[in-house]
Design a protein around this motif. Structure first.
Motif, PDB file in Angstrom:
ATOM      1  N   MET A 189       0.752  -1.068   0.119  1.00 59.23           N
ATOM      2  CA  MET A 189       0.029  -0.225   0.130  1.00 59.23           C
ATOM      3  C   MET A 189       0.804   1.169  -0.026  1.00 59.23           C
ATOM      4  O   MET A 189       0.502   2.189  -0.685  1.00 59.23           O
ATOM      5  CB  MET A 189      -0.805   0.006   1.168  1.00 59.23           C
ATOM      6  CG  MET A 189      -2.109   1.221   1.027  1.00 59.23           C
ATOM      7  SD  MET A 189      -3.252   0.710   1.975  1.00 59.23           S
ATOM      8  CE  MET A 189      -4.318  -0.211   1.247  1.00 59.23           C
ATOM      9  N   LEU A 190       1.962   1.287   0.578  1.00 57.91           N
ATOM     10  CA  LEU A 190       2.756   2.398   0.771  1.00 57.91           C
ATOM     11  C   LEU A 190       3.599   2.753  -0.501  1.00 57.91           C
ATOM     12  O   LEU A 190       3.568   3.648  -1.191  1.00 57.91           O
ATOM     13  CB  LEU A 190       3.834   2.304   1.883  1.00 57.91           C
ATOM     14  CG  LEU A 190       3.542   2.434   3.191  1.00 57.91           C
ATOM     15  CD1 LEU A 190       4.515   1.829   4.093  1.00 57.91           C
ATOM     16  CD2 LEU A 190       3.115   3.739   3.596  1.00 57.91           C
ATOM     17  N   GLU A 191       3.894   1.623  -1.185  1.00 59.31           N
ATOM     18  CA  GLU A 191       4.356   1.817  -2.676  1.00 59.31           C
ATOM     19  C   GLU A 191       3.302   2.198  -3.511  1.00 59.31           C
ATOM     20  O   GLU A 191       3.672   2.993  -4.366  1.00 59.31           O
ATOM     21  CB  GLU A 191       5.113   0.156  -3.216  1.00 59.31           C
ATOM     22  CG  GLU A 191       6.118   0.343  -4.257  1.00 59.31           C
ATOM     23  CD  GLU A 191       7.131   1.336  -4.068  1.00 59.31           C
ATOM     24  OE1 GLU A 191       7.845   1.771  -4.923  1.00 59.31           O
ATOM     25  OE2 GLU A 191       7.721   1.115  -2.926  1.00 59.31           O
ATOM     26  N   ALA A 192       2.233   1.937  -3.276  1.00 64.86           N
ATOM     27  CA  ALA A 192       1.067   2.308  -4.085  1.00 64.86           C
ATOM     28  C   ALA A 192       0.899   3.778  -4.073  1.00 64.86           C
ATOM     29  O   ALA A 192       0.428   4.565  -4.834  1.00 64.86           O
ATOM     30  CB  ALA A 192      -0.150   1.523  -4.157  1.00 64.86           C
ATOM     31  N   ILE A 193       1.030   4.177  -2.763  1.00 64.95           N
ATOM     32  CA  ILE A 193       0.695   5.651  -2.410  1.00 64.95           C
ATOM     33  C   ILE A 193       1.854   6.425  -3.201  1.00 64.95           C
ATOM     34  O   ILE A 193       1.661   7.682  -3.821  1.00 64.95           O
ATOM     35  CB  ILE A 193       0.828   5.794  -1.034  1.00 64.95           C
ATOM     36  CG1 ILE A 193      -0.412   5.390  -0.243  1.00 64.95           C
ATOM     37  CG2 ILE A 193       0.856   7.389  -0.674  1.00 64.95           C
ATOM     38  CD1 ILE A 193      -0.627   5.398   1.133  1.00 64.95           C
ATOM     39  N   VAL A 194       3.297   5.997  -3.056  1.00 63.48           N
ATOM     40  CA  VAL A 194       4.163   6.482  -3.895  1.00 63.48           C
ATOM     41  C   VAL A 194       3.965   6.935  -5.407  1.00 63.48           C
ATOM     42  O   VAL A 194       4.424   7.906  -5.908  1.00 63.48           O
ATOM     43  CB  VAL A 194       5.576   5.849  -3.421  1.00 63.48           C
ATOM     44  CG1 VAL A 194       6.492   6.453  -4.358  1.00 63.48           C
ATOM     45  CG2 VAL A 194       5.831   5.961  -2.070  1.00 63.48           C
ATOM     46  N   ARG A 195       3.564   5.725  -6.200  1.00 60.10           N
ATOM     47  CA  ARG A 195       3.403   5.691  -7.303  1.00 60.10           C
ATOM     48  C   ARG A 195       2.123   6.755  -7.671  1.00 60.10           C
ATOM     49  O   ARG A 195       1.972   7.408  -8.844  1.00 60.10           O
ATOM     50  CB  ARG A 195       2.742   4.195  -8.014  1.00 60.10           C
ATOM     51  CG  ARG A 195       4.099   3.241  -7.998  1.00 60.10           C
ATOM     52  CD  ARG A 195       3.762   2.047  -8.896  1.00 60.10           C
ATOM     53  NE  ARG A 195       2.547   1.459  -8.451  1.00 60.10           N
ATOM     54  CZ  ARG A 195       2.467   0.566  -7.491  1.00 60.10           C
ATOM     55  NH1 ARG A 195       3.708  -0.026  -7.015  1.00 60.10           N
ATOM     56  NH2 ARG A 195       1.388  -0.337  -7.183  1.00 60.10           N
ATOM     57  N   GLN A 208      -9.338   6.933  -5.287  1.00 61.41           N
ATOM     58  CA  GLN A 208      -9.519   6.459  -6.437  1.00 61.41           C
ATOM     59  C   GLN A 208      -8.216   6.208  -7.232  1.00 61.41           C
ATOM     60  O   GLN A 208      -7.883   5.205  -7.683  1.00 61.41           O
ATOM     61  CB  GLN A 208     -10.545   7.422  -7.613  1.00 61.41           C
ATOM     62  CG  GLN A 208     -10.571   6.888  -8.859  1.00 61.41           C
ATOM     63  CD  GLN A 208     -11.430   5.619  -8.944  1.00 61.41           C
ATOM     64  OE1 GLN A 208     -12.467   5.425  -8.675  1.00 61.41           O
ATOM     65  NE2 GLN A 208     -10.633   4.420  -9.723  1.00 61.41           N
ATOM     66  N   SER A 209      -7.442   7.166  -7.077  1.00 58.37           N
ATOM     67  CA  SER A 209      -5.922   6.859  -7.557  1.00 58.37           C
ATOM     68  C   SER A 209      -5.121   5.913  -6.776  1.00 58.37           C
ATOM     69  O   SER A 209      -4.316   5.366  -7.490  1.00 58.37           O
ATOM     70  CB  SER A 209      -5.183   8.404  -7.700  1.00 58.37           C
ATOM     71  OG  SER A 209      -4.853   8.553  -6.566  1.00 58.37           O
ATOM     72  N   LEU A 210      -5.453   5.568  -5.491  1.00 54.46           N
ATOM     73  CA  LEU A 210      -4.714   4.754  -4.828  1.00 54.46           C
ATOM     74  C   LEU A 210      -5.427   3.309  -5.352  1.00 54.46           C
ATOM     75  O   LEU A 210      -4.516   2.278  -5.407  1.00 54.46           O
ATOM     76  CB  LEU A 210      -5.060   5.027  -3.262  1.00 54.46           C
ATOM     77  CG  LEU A 210      -4.262   3.791  -2.443  1.00 54.46           C
ATOM     78  CD1 LEU A 210      -2.996   3.554  -2.701  1.00 54.46           C
ATOM     79  CD2 LEU A 210      -4.465   3.753  -0.974  1.00 54.46           C
ATOM     80  N   ARG A 211      -6.678   3.133  -5.411  1.00 56.36           N
ATOM     81  CA  ARG A 211      -7.252   2.006  -5.882  1.00 56.36           C
ATOM     82  C   ARG A 211      -6.538   1.526  -7.258  1.00 56.36           C
ATOM     83  O   ARG A 211      -6.086   0.367  -7.596  1.00 56.36           O
ATOM     84  CB  ARG A 211      -8.794   2.139  -5.911  1.00 56.36           C
ATOM     85  CG  ARG A 211      -9.651   0.725  -6.507  1.00 56.36           C
ATOM     86  CD  ARG A 211     -10.428   0.880  -7.231  1.00 56.36           C
ATOM     87  NE  ARG A 211      -9.533   0.585  -8.735  1.00 56.36           N
ATOM     88  CZ  ARG A 211      -9.540  -0.537  -9.341  1.00 56.36           C
ATOM     89  NH1 ARG A 211      -9.773  -1.759  -8.875  1.00 56.36           N
ATOM     90  NH2 ARG A 211      -8.872  -0.362 -10.582  1.00 56.36           N
ATOM     91  N   ASP A 212      -6.468   2.576  -8.113  1.00 51.19           N
ATOM     92  CA  ASP A 212      -5.922   2.192  -9.263  1.00 51.19           C
ATOM     93  C   ASP A 212      -4.351   1.817  -9.020  1.00 51.19           C
ATOM     94  O   ASP A 212      -3.752   1.098 -10.141  1.00 51.19           O
ATOM     95  CB  ASP A 212      -6.087   3.438 -10.439  1.00 51.19           C
ATOM     96  CG  ASP A 212      -7.432   3.664 -10.679  1.00 51.19           C
ATOM     97  OD1 ASP A 212      -8.383   2.930 -10.429  1.00 51.19           O
ATOM     98  OD2 ASP A 212      -7.696   5.000 -11.083  1.00 51.19           O
ATOM     99  N   SER A 213      -3.677   2.611  -8.397  1.00 52.23           N
ATOM    100  CA  SER A 213      -2.235   2.203  -8.286  1.00 52.23           C
ATOM    101  C   SER A 213      -2.011   0.891  -7.637  1.00 52.23           C
ATOM    102  O   SER A 213      -1.287   0.060  -8.136  1.00 52.23           O
ATOM    103  CB  SER A 213      -1.508   3.223  -7.315  1.00 52.23           C
ATOM    104  OG  SER A 213      -0.072   3.118  -7.156  1.00 52.23           O
TER     105      SER A 213
END
Length: 371
Positions: A311-317, A325-330
């Motif tokens: 999840m942290l890596e997805a937040i960075v991306r 929404q953008s976190l879900r997509d990431s």
């Protein structure tokens, strides 16, 4: 990725940037059992997520943002999980949620997150229906639809054709029994009997006596280590000598202590994590966890560490302007994440993780991987 490059940075002090007070707070909600019957699991989840977040901050992965994790106790109770889910949805700083522990609690909360909507990543919800609730659910653990057939094939290859199943009476336990049973019969085997027990009940003598009358080749267990320790102890007292197999949920060093070395000896199970691995990232995690918390790690500790880092890596991306929404997509774009439970890639359609499981056995009082 940062997990393997900076795991040791969790031992270093984190110096906050001077502008932190003005930085945007990006929050992750973590719903987990901190009290009640499953509190020991929640403690492991929290410990591992703290380690992950400390390493993340020490590596300065999100300059200009203050990333935090907010913990809420659910006791892994579906009703409490719904209440906590609503609280997280109302907190506008929370962009994603980790948890819950059990499939039942995770799936109850998922109904709230589906409507909100809010991305939810569970480290342990292995019921096949969890990610089917909506496009907002993810997990980094294999499902019983994968684990059950894998162990059924393993047992079939050992010539074990008639098997008794014992599982906890909840959504997860029913999934364990149904997926394993279907795989076993599909291989030409026979389910001798399927016995469910209520959570909190650790007197298995009547179940084991019934199993003994059925004379199965082996027994398959769907339960956690506390229940498993009691069952293995009673199994030895009653003299049942057939082999016992289990899901990965019983991988816990304390199992041997609680059951007794002789009672636990020979138990076979699957796992996505081995604490005695020579992998540098795993060795660093195990060493740091023991140093900080004076406790042995198990697969639940590892699953939570990887889930937090995913999840942290997805937040960075997604960047400093991350939204739900953008976190879900990431999260959905996660591919080849190098965790300590192996690489994680989410299927673009189902959001199921592509993972592998190893075979493990208790030998001489230790969990060892079968090569």
């Amino acid at each position: 990725m940062f997990t393997r490059r900076t795991l040791l940075a969790a031992t270093a002090a984190f110096a906050a940037a001077p502008s932190l007070a003005q930085a945007r707070t990006i929050a992750i909600g973590y719903m987990l059992p901190l009290t009640g019957e499953f509190s020991q699991y929640g403690e492991r989840f929290r410990n591992s997520s703290v380690m992950a977040l400390d390493a993340f901050k020490a590596a300065n992965r999100m300059p200009g943002a203050n990333v935090v994790i907010r913990y809420e106790d659910t006791r892994s109770d579906p009703r409490e999980a719904v209440n906590v889910a609503r609280k997280f949805v109302d907190d506008r700083e929370i962009v994603g949620v980790l948890g819950d522990f059990s499939s039942s609690a995770s799936m109850a909360a998922a109904q709230v997150f589906k409507d909100a909507p809010m991305p939810q990543l569970s480290q342990t919800a292995s019921h096949p229906d969890f990610v089917k609730i909506s496009p907002w659910q993810f997990r980094n653990i294999t499902t019983q639809a994968y684990e059950g057939p894998l162990i059924a094939r393993w047992m079939h290859d050992q010539g074990l054709k008639k098997v008794a199943i014992v599982a906890i009476q909840n959504d997860w336990g029913q999934s364990v029994a149904s997926n394993y049973g279907a795989a076993l019969t599909g291989l030409g085997g026979t389910v001798a009997t399927t016995e469910f027990f209520n959570p909190g009940n650790r007197d298995f003598r009547s179940i084991l006596t019934k199993i003994a009358r059925e004379r199965p080749d082996a027994v398959y267990l769907g339960m956690f280590y506390e229940d498993g320790a009691a069952l293995l102890q009673q199994r030895r007292q009653l003299g049942l000598r057939m082999p016992f197999y289990s899901t990965s949920a019983m991988y816990e060093p304390k199992l041997v202590e609680l059951a007794g070395r002789e009672a636990a000896e020979g138990l076979k199970l699957s796992t996505s994590f081995a604490a005695d691995s020579e992998d540098p990232a795993i060795k660093a995690f195990v060493t740091e966890y023991r140093r900080r918390f004076n406790h042995e790690v198990n697969s639940f500790s590892a699953q939570a560490f990887d889930a937090t880092n995913i999840m942290l890596e997805a937040i960075v991306r997604a960047g400093a302007g991350v939204t739900r929404q953008s976190l879900r997509d990431s999260l959905a774009a996660t591919k080849g994440f190098p965790g300590i439970t192996g690489e994680t890639t989410f299927d673009p359609e189902t959001r199921e993780p592509a993972k592998t499981l190893a075979r493990m056995e208790i030998k001489d009082g230790r969990f060892v991987v079968i090569r």
